[in-house]
Design a protein around this motif. Sequence first.
Motif, PDB file in Angstrom:
ATOM      1  N   ASN A   9       0.831  -1.206   0.000  1.00  0.00           N
ATOM      2  CA  ASN A   9       0.000   0.000   0.000  1.00  0.00           C
ATOM      3  C   ASN A   9       0.873   1.267   0.000  1.00  0.00           C
ATOM      4  N   SER A  12       1.339   2.421  -3.360  1.00  0.00           N
ATOM      5  CA  SER A  12       0.128   2.545  -4.173  1.00  0.00           C
ATOM      6  C   SER A  12       0.113   3.856  -4.943  1.00  0.00           C
ATOM      7  N   ASP A  14      -2.613   5.423  -5.413  1.00  0.00           N
ATOM      8  CA  ASP A  14      -3.632   6.199  -4.702  1.00  0.00           C
ATOM      9  C   ASP A  14      -3.020   6.897  -3.484  1.00  0.00           C
ATOM     10  N   THR A  16      -4.176   8.590  -0.929  1.00  0.00           N
ATOM     11  CA  THR A  16      -4.717   8.371   0.419  1.00  0.00           C
ATOM     12  C   THR A  16      -4.293   7.018   0.969  1.00  0.00           C
ATOM     13  N   ARG A  18      -1.679   5.393   0.108  1.00  0.00           N
ATOM     14  CA  ARG A  18      -0.247   5.454   0.357  1.00  0.00           C
ATOM     15  C   ARG A  18       0.029   6.133   1.706  1.00  0.00           C
TER      16      ARG A  18
END
Lengths: 868, 420
Positions: A9, A12, A14, A16, A18
């Motif tokens: 993550n 990521s 994205d 948010t 991350r």
Amino acid sequence: MEVTQLLLNAQSIDGTVRKHAEENLKLFQSQNLAGFLLSLAGELANDEKPVDSRKLAGLVLKNALDAKEQHRKYELVQRWLSLDMATKTQIRAFLLKTLSSPVPDVRSTASQVIAKVAGIELPQNQWPELVGSLLSNIHQLPAHVKQATLETLGYLCEEVSPDVVEQEHVNKILTAVVQGMNAAEGNNDVRLAATRALYMALGFAQANFSNDMERDYIMRVVCEATLSPEVKIRQAAFECLVSIASTYYEKLAHYMQDIFNITAKAVREDDESVALQAIEFWSSICDEEIDILEEYGGEFTGDSDVPCFYFTKQALPALVPLLLETLLKQEEDQDLDEGAWNIAMAGGTCLGLVARAVGDDIVPHVMPFIEEKISKPDWREREAATYAFGSILEGPSPDKLMTIVNAALTFMLNALTKDPSNHVKDTTAWTLGRIFEFLHGSTIETPIITQANCQQIITVLIQTMKDAPNVAEKACGALYFLAQGYEDIGPNSPLTPFFQEIIQSLLAVAHREDATESRLRTAAYEALNEVVRCSTDETSAMVLQLVPVIMLELHNTLEGEKLSSDEREKQNELQGLLCGCLQVIIQKLGSEPTKYVFMQHADQMMGLFLRVFGCKSATAHEEAMLAIGALAYAAGPDFAKYMPEFYKYLEMGLQNFEEYQVCAVTVGVIGDICRALEDKILPYCDGIMTQLLKDLSSNQLHRSVKPPIFSCFGDIALAIGENFEKYINYSMPMLQSAAELSAHASGADDEMTEYTNSLRNGILEAYSGIFQGFKNSPKTQLLIPYAPHILQFLDSIYMEKDMDEVVMKTAIGVLGDLADTLGSHVGGLIQQSVSSKEFLNECLSSDDHTIKEAAEWAKHAITRAISV
Amino acid sequence: MAPHDLRRPFKRRPISDQQKRRDLSLLRQSQHRSDAQQRARNLASSVISLQSSSSPDVDPETLSEPMPDVDTAGHESEASSFSIRQASSLRGPEARKWFASQLMLPEWMIDVPENLSRDWYVLARPAGKRCFVVSTDGVTVSRLRNGSVLHHFPSALPGGARKKGVSGPAQSYSILDCIFHEADQTYYVIDMVCWRGYSLYECTAEFRFFWLQSKLDETGACDPPSFYHKFRFSVVPFYNCDQSGLHSAYTGSLPYVKDGLLFYNKHAHYHTGNTPLVLIWKDERCSQYVIDTDNNGQVPSQQHIVLELQDDGKIVTSDDPPVVVNCLNADFVKQSGLSPGSLVRFAIGDGGLNCVDGKFEKADLQYISVSNRARAFADSYSKIMFQYMARRSPLKVEDLASMISQENQQDKLPEVEMSD
């Protein structure tokens, strides 16, 4: 959430997701460090996990062990060392296991982490089995594991200092590495890893290079590797040769013929990446010989630690043609590209170094090439000839060059106006600059620039400043050295008749639309500065006229519209240049007889400088600060009126740890202000002293700023006299502990010795200022308790025998100041000190008159102190 | 492991101009720091030079007694260091003696020095009392040639008044060589000896005059008198001693009454006591006092001179070394109640003086009396000779002018190259 998902993550797309993952990782780390590091290591080692999460795990782990900032690095080291042994053992095991992973990136990450751990633990005698376990069965390992192991050994050598690895381990490492490089090694990845590892390990090989057999073996393997069919291996092998050239110069005589053949072949035939390394080998040899010969020149005795083997001189007949060939391989637009580096550039640079290493001898080897090619129709040949000419101007004696240069000058000026090639003009203007740099000035007997050609030279340079930005920049550079040559011309400068025109032209260049290309604007202001610096009284009226012009320009940069960050960066750069220019002008005009008229601008100028502090640019701050220092000196006590407004920026400067140059410059400026204001600086001293003491205690501040801070104590004490009393209890202990540290700290290397001496000088200047400041005050008795330590400090730096002349002068001066201020109270102590006998006598018979003068002063003061 | 970057600077100077500015600033700062330390040390050095210049081997005449002991109360730690600050707080005969030996005293011009126009300044000496003005610790004191205090006053000189914001650092002191001109109550400064604690003793006249011109005005010392500044100071205009300079000094109109012309050799340091590198010359037009007057202000019919009696009965001038004029017999010394060191007044009789190579062959002296106590010195050889000539065949301004024009002509002669 498990760590794998967090690590994925954190990469990521994205934002948010991350951000959330990063926060969770931080939280994990802060709540349970041991568990966090352990799970990272486990992640890295687990072949069932995704490559991306494993790589990031390794990276986070690495960053938990090391940082760029010294203080942060220290914290991380302490943190690792304080972890419990069970955790560390488990992490180490995970890391070693990862070296056998089938995934190359993961192995490589593990290699680096192992080296970081070793960097912390080996100096502490922890993880002693590391080297053994890496090497234990290296011959039986599958190729990919062998490759990872060799890579790990390389990183380890980069990370760890040679003195914490036992010679037995060193021998094993080198044996493994050199065997891995051997042609018999069938796997190219292994061979490449080994070759790169050797590059790192060369610093460990002192003992092995002293053993003829081992050295022969290493050299043979390295030379063979330069012939490998794999280009990366050849390149890495030449990198090793380059490093050997500087590390083991004195061991190379036996191999030079072979190395020449290898490098010549590479330069002529190989891929550019390899050829560049081959040229670099010769550049490094030249660097060594230039250093050695410089040391020969500097010493009366003529002996030097390392003898010069004159490799360059011996190779000259073959080496010069080789380098001249490279000059013809220019790239079309290399002068327009800041980052360009190609074989022609490397070859030319090397040719310049050869000229410095061999002097006059190079000239006959280069002249035929120049004469043959300088008028050829192909621009490449003209440029190569010109570049060759420019390259050999530093090194040979002026006598050897003078006739040639005089004959070439007209040709050059002509080429500058008429040659159709931008490239040729660029190099021609640069060459003119080199002519003025090395063959024009008060030390040259027959001047290159005469009444007959001065006008023409200046006209051509001014004309060339209107050419393309890269050419104009070189013309500005040539003008810089032209002016510099008249630095100590006396009251009448040959530039005076052209002064106005030169200034106007340089300002016009600085205002060109394309002035931000090719550093042109910077070059224009630099030339302007040098022209002003070297100007005489004849032209001071014109320099004075420049003041409002530059001030207006600075003012314009401060009128803020909304700028893009790129525009703002350029704006800040310009502010720095303009502040720099004003600083040069202040120093030129700030003394009699121009001072009075000039100082009428002071208020306005100061106002502008203060506004520059409002912009966020370290360079501009530094330049403004330097200019203010110069202004303070010129203004004297009148500077007091600026202090209320200026003070906060002074404090800001002292707090700027990150951009330590700003801090250093600010410390220097406080000295200027002390001398300008004398006791009027008193109201600001509490704040300044507090900040300086904080700076000294900080481990974030670059160490180079600390010696000047001590000197600054002296400046303050001298300015405020006995009012320094209240700072005595803080400053003296700091001086004392720094003195203890610096008395015996040197020795490690030249850089350390230099730093130690600058620290000593700062401490001594502080003592001098304090003693002189307290003189004739009833409070001198406050200083008596410190006298024994100070005398001891003087004695011990004398005994160390490694102080430079600056320290010597300051130290003997302190002895005098101590005697002068404390008088009979310390007479007995002084008489007992070594400093008052051997040291003083040594200084009294010094050849350096400033040391002698200080020593005579000390002698007088001591005589009076002990005569009572 | 990526390959290593091996780019080298290409067509670039190794040091940027910014680095150069930084380096130059550091150099300037360390130079100024060392100057500041040097100045601080000079506080003591100037004392050393004062002491040595009045030590017996240098100037035996002016120092007939050992240096006064200055271990005054409250300065225990300073017992070994004799500073001008402390000297300024000396009282009575000790102070007088000390200060008396500190002035540079001109010789009288008895012949015209060479290279007058090149190496010398000329200035019109104001009529008045020669004195040493010392400002320190908030007070200014002027002392006459014999060391006695003329005025004790506040001034705008550095450290010259107890007023905030005017004085320099506590230790700072300044010393000026002045002539106090009664009519306009002004101190005319003819030389600068120390400025803000910085000693100018070892500086050339050229530098001292330059420093004087540039520094004095900054302080406000040349402003009209005010509460914190009781007397005005003024710089005496000086000229290169060429035709026009001599003319300006000799005939130019000045705010003060002139008393002769002073000539300073540009290269000379401030030398305490008599020196041939500063000369005084007078004639009737530029001075009211060409010929010495007696105690009643009358020009005596015979020239009077004051000489010092030595142990062996020799009577000598104040020069260094002293010039013997004559010898008194022991009986006469005893009879007249004279003792070694006495300053004795004589008249020159009709037999006059006869001297060869700076020594008196014959001197017809008639004893008058012991000189009055206010005098600190005997007359110098040059003064005696100038006065002697002034009564008979004086050195005229035309002689000076013609010397200068001769020098100019020599300068204009073409240079001859030696060919054999």
